[in-house]
Design an enzyme around this catalytic site. Sequence first.
Site, PDB file in Angstrom:
ATOM      1  N   TRP A 155       0.815  -1.220   0.000  1.00 29.88           N
ATOM      2  CA  TRP A 155       0.000   0.000   0.000  1.00 29.88           C
ATOM      3  C   TRP A 155       0.843   1.263   0.000  1.00 29.88           C
ATOM      4  CZ3 TRP A 155      -4.525  -0.147  -1.861  1.00 29.88           C
ATOM      5  CH2 TRP A 155      -5.268  -1.330  -1.793  1.00 29.88           C
ATOM      6  N   ASP A 174      -1.244   6.859   6.465  1.00 32.49           N
ATOM      7  CA  ASP A 174      -2.374   6.058   5.989  1.00 32.49           C
ATOM      8  C   ASP A 174      -2.662   5.004   7.053  1.00 32.49           C
ATOM      9  OD1 ASP A 174      -4.183   4.355   4.827  1.00 32.49           O
ATOM     10  OD2 ASP A 174      -2.928   3.825   3.099  1.00 32.49           O
ATOM     11  N   LYS A 185     -12.339  -1.377   7.592  1.00 34.39           N
ATOM     12  CA  LYS A 185     -11.610  -2.274   8.484  1.00 34.39           C
ATOM     13  C   LYS A 185     -12.029  -2.079   9.939  1.00 34.39           C
ATOM     14  CE  LYS A 185      -7.843  -1.899   5.148  1.00 34.39           C
ATOM     15  NZ  LYS A 185      -8.007  -3.188   4.473  1.00 34.39           N
TER      16      LYS A 185
END
Length: 356
Positions: A102, A168, A192
């Site tokens: 990511w 992030d 999440k």
Amino acid sequence: MSRAFNFSAGPAMLPESVIRQAEQELLNWNNSGMSVMEVSHRSVEYMAMAKHAEQTLRDIMAIPDNYKVLFLHGGASLQFSAIPLNLTRPGESADYFDTGVWSAKAIKEAQKYCDVNVVCQNHQRIPDASEWQLSKNAKYVHYTPNETIGGLEFLSVPDVGDVPLIADMSSTILSRPVDVSKFGMIYAGAQKNIGPAGLAIAIVREDLIGHQRDITPNLLNWQLCAENDSMFNTPPTFGWYLAGLVFDWIKAQGGLNAMAHHNESKANKLYQAIDSIEFYANPVDASQRSWMNVPFTLKDPSLDSLFLTQAKEAGLYNLKGHKLVGGMRASIYNAMPAEGVDALIDFMRDFAQAHG
């Protein structure tokens, strides 16, 4: 029908009590005779709900007053573009840690808009600070505290001096307390630890707002979003509502200190099982293992398919590792109860005994 233990990396398991409350309110929210999905986002009732959700998030994260909280479209990935568009001009640079899939995706997107200096690049371990190559003129430093796919996690906040630190936190937000004042911006996809997919939350220090390029699309313009209370256009209304229920649930559980105890205990128990059963292995340095995403491999990869089939029969779902790394992955976010981790460990022991 009993609830499955859903180990998906996202969309992930939600607290059962939150889903039940949403179910009860689905046809008649707030005695309106309508679903929350049908109510105008500019109605007095919806705006009161939105304000409550934001305030609850501020309370549980102890967000300082000089930060704006934005409820946005597009998940975290859209912010990969928004960040350089709001914080740099053409030819200016930013520093990025590359510690997994990511963070690499964020780098690739940022390179469209600014010069990117890679501070370090390692997907197996986080290099020591002495190995970091921080630049002198970076407009900000970006990192991914927890890599969802690889299971590599920063267990402390990197010290980058006075340069704004951007994080992030998609797969680690709300899992434990965090000192928001150490960051210029925190952002996270909702799917999440927050709510359904499609919503993103950005927590932005006010002095970083108002520097966007002229070409910045309206919905990526933090100033425009902040001035319109995240309602420049119709926001993800159901996602915002459900996020508010999750925030209330976290507060009722005892806040982020309680979440930290819950999550650390689950992770330690699962890693101990992986380490103690020779049939399984985890590739991440023990000092940098994620609390949220636990990858592991079987001694014999030819048994992967059978493991997944029998796990599903036992009520343990979505344990297949990401296609880029293979193996298994157990994502154990806030809503995963300790009983789910216990059930997984029992299954792993039985499977190893039968096939080891």
